[in-house]
Scaffold this motif. Structure first.
Motif, short mmCIF file in Angstrom:
data_model
loop_
_atom_site.label_atom_id
_atom_site.label_comp_id
_atom_site.label_asym_id
_atom_site.label_seq_id
_atom_site.Cartn_x
_atom_site.Cartn_y
_atom_site.Cartn_z
N GLU A 245 20.62 16.38 10.07
CA GLU A 245 21.54 15.35 9.99
C GLU A 245 20.62 13.83 9.78
N ILE A 246 19.73 13.66 10.40
CA ILE A 246 18.89 12.55 10.20
C ILE A 246 18.43 12.62 8.89
N ALA A 247 17.97 13.53 8.43
CA ALA A 247 17.23 13.77 6.91
C ALA A 247 18.51 13.26 5.71
N ARG A 248 19.53 13.80 6.19
CA ARG A 248 20.68 13.54 5.15
C ARG A 248 21.06 12.11 5.33
N ALA A 249 21.22 11.63 6.39
CA ALA A 249 21.51 10.14 6.59
C ALA A 249 20.41 9.24 5.83
N ALA A 250 19.08 9.49 5.96
CA ALA A 250 17.96 8.79 5.60
C ALA A 250 18.04 8.89 3.87
N VAL A 251 18.43 10.15 3.38
CA VAL A 251 18.59 10.14 2.05
C VAL A 251 19.51 9.42 1.38
N GLU A 252 20.87 9.33 2.21
CA GLU A 252 22.00 8.36 1.33
C GLU A 252 21.48 6.83 1.39
N LEU A 253 20.72 6.68 2.67
CA LEU A 253 20.22 5.03 2.54
C LEU A 253 19.29 5.03 1.70
N PHE A 254 18.35 5.60 1.65
CA PHE A 254 17.11 5.65 0.72
C PHE A 254 17.68 5.39 -0.64
N VAL A 255 18.71 6.23 -1.35
CA VAL A 255 19.07 6.23 -2.63
C VAL A 255 20.02 5.02 -2.86
N ALA A 256 20.74 4.68 -1.62
CA ALA A 256 21.55 3.41 -1.68
C ALA A 256 21.09 2.12 -1.98
N GLN A 257 20.13 1.99 -0.96
CA GLN A 257 19.57 0.84 -0.90
C GLN A 257 18.04 0.56 -1.04
N GLY A 258 17.35 1.82 -1.19
CA GLY A 258 15.66 1.77 -1.26
C GLY A 258 15.10 2.05 0.03
N VAL A 259 13.81 2.54 -0.07
CA VAL A 259 13.21 2.82 1.21
C VAL A 259 12.75 1.67 1.86
N ALA A 260 12.13 0.51 1.35
CA ALA A 260 11.93 -0.57 1.95
C ALA A 260 12.83 -1.35 2.70
N ALA A 261 14.23 -1.13 2.33
CA ALA A 261 15.22 -1.84 2.94
C ALA A 261 15.82 -0.96 3.91
N THR A 262 15.42 0.08 4.02
CA THR A 262 16.12 1.06 5.18
C THR A 262 15.19 1.21 6.43
N THR A 263 16.06 0.67 7.51
CA THR A 263 15.30 0.73 9.10
C THR A 263 15.68 2.08 9.80
N GLY A 264 14.72 2.44 10.50
CA GLY A 264 15.12 3.43 11.69
C GLY A 264 16.43 3.45 12.38
N GLU A 265 16.72 2.03 12.59
CA GLU A 265 17.75 1.58 13.43
C GLU A 265 19.06 2.05 12.30
N GLN A 266 19.11 1.68 11.19
CA GLN A 266 20.29 2.10 10.40
C GLN A 266 20.35 3.64 10.21
N ILE A 267 19.24 4.50 10.14
CA ILE A 267 19.30 5.74 9.96
C ILE A 267 19.99 6.39 11.28
N GLY A 268 19.47 5.89 12.45
CA GLY A 268 20.04 6.25 13.68
C GLY A 268 21.70 5.91 13.71
N GLN A 269 21.89 4.73 13.47
CA GLN A 269 23.32 4.42 13.42
C GLN A 269 24.38 5.21 12.62
N ALA A 270 23.77 5.69 11.43
CA ALA A 270 24.28 6.49 10.47
C ALA A 270 24.74 8.19 11.31
N VAL A 271 23.83 8.31 11.94
CA VAL A 271 23.84 9.72 12.78
C VAL A 271 24.58 9.57 14.10
N GLY A 272 24.51 8.39 14.64
CA GLY A 272 24.88 8.08 15.87
C GLY A 272 24.07 8.33 17.01
N VAL A 273 22.78 8.06 16.90
CA VAL A 273 21.79 8.13 17.87
C VAL A 273 20.95 6.99 17.58
#
Length: 218
Positions: A24-52
């Motif tokens: 679930e974390i992996a899939r959320a990270a992919v969606e964020l990386f593709v949408a906004q880039g790796v640099a702009a993505t934070t661990g907090e955003q990945i966690g929020q997308a999964v609910g953790v």
């Protein structure tokens, strides 16, 4: 009466549930990386997308780039599991049919466009590139063992080791070429024309690469 000394609170997570959370974390990270880039993505955003929490994300992965590793390794695991079904007298490329492609896409999770976009990011994002290459490097011994078992050879025999290296490189090259060309079916082995990204195209790209492997180095 004495108070119970039994443990209270949440029961420990099963290994299956831990694997689900990682995916679930992996899939959320992919969606964020593709949408906004790796640099702009934070661990907090990945966690929020999964609910953790971000703390939970870092408990499972040492870096945000490594979050996508389950998606890279899942497809390779499907291929390694299929290798024992490759029977003598059958062409290696016959392993990669639409049925296998369905399994690959189901294992990785993102749709074809998102998955290919992730692979394209490995070209420009050094952190993702390192995870991508490391995943294939660690898969090679599994390929070698499967090929050695098939041939009745020791696991450290040179022949299956070299065959595994060729197979590994061919798979990675096929996936990268397919992704970087935007899902265009490969034509190097005379197999195809331009096609819409999908299961048949993934299988076609893999089959084309393995036709070349089977020809060997002249």
């Amino acid at each position: 009466m004495t108070a119970s000394s039994g443990r209270t609170g949440r029961p420990p997570l099963t290994e299956a549930r831990k694997a689900e959370i990682r995916l679930e974390i992996a899939r959320a990270a992919v969606e964020l990386f593709v949408a906004q880039g790796v640099a702009a993505t934070t661990g907090e955003q990945i966690g929020q997308a999964v609910g953790v929490s971000a703390r939970t994300v870092w408990r499972y992965f040492p870096s945000k780039e490594s979050c996508v590793r389950p998606l890279f390794s899942a497809g390779i695991d499907v291929i390694a599991a299929r290798l024992p079904d490759w029977r003598p007298g059958h062409a290696l490329e016959d392993l990669f049919d639409p049925e296998l492609a369905t399994g690959l896409l189901a294992a990785t999770g993102p749709d074809g466009a998102t998955g290919s976009a992730l692979v394209r990011l490995t070209r420009t994002e050094p952190g993702l590139r390192a995870i991508w290459l490391q995943t294939y490097d660690e898969a090679e011994p599994a390929f070698a063992r499967a090929l050695a078992d098939r041939a009745g050879l020791p696991a450290d025999d040179l022949r299956p080791m070299i065959q595994a290296a060729m197979l590994n490189a061919a798979l990675r090259a096929a996936v990268e070429r397919f992704a970087w060309r935007g899902g265009e079916a490969g034509t190097d082995a005379g197999e195809g024309t331009d096609a819409v990204m999908g299961e048949v195209d993934v299988a076609g790209a893999l089959r084309s690469a393995l036709v070349i492997v089977a020809e060997g180095v002249s």
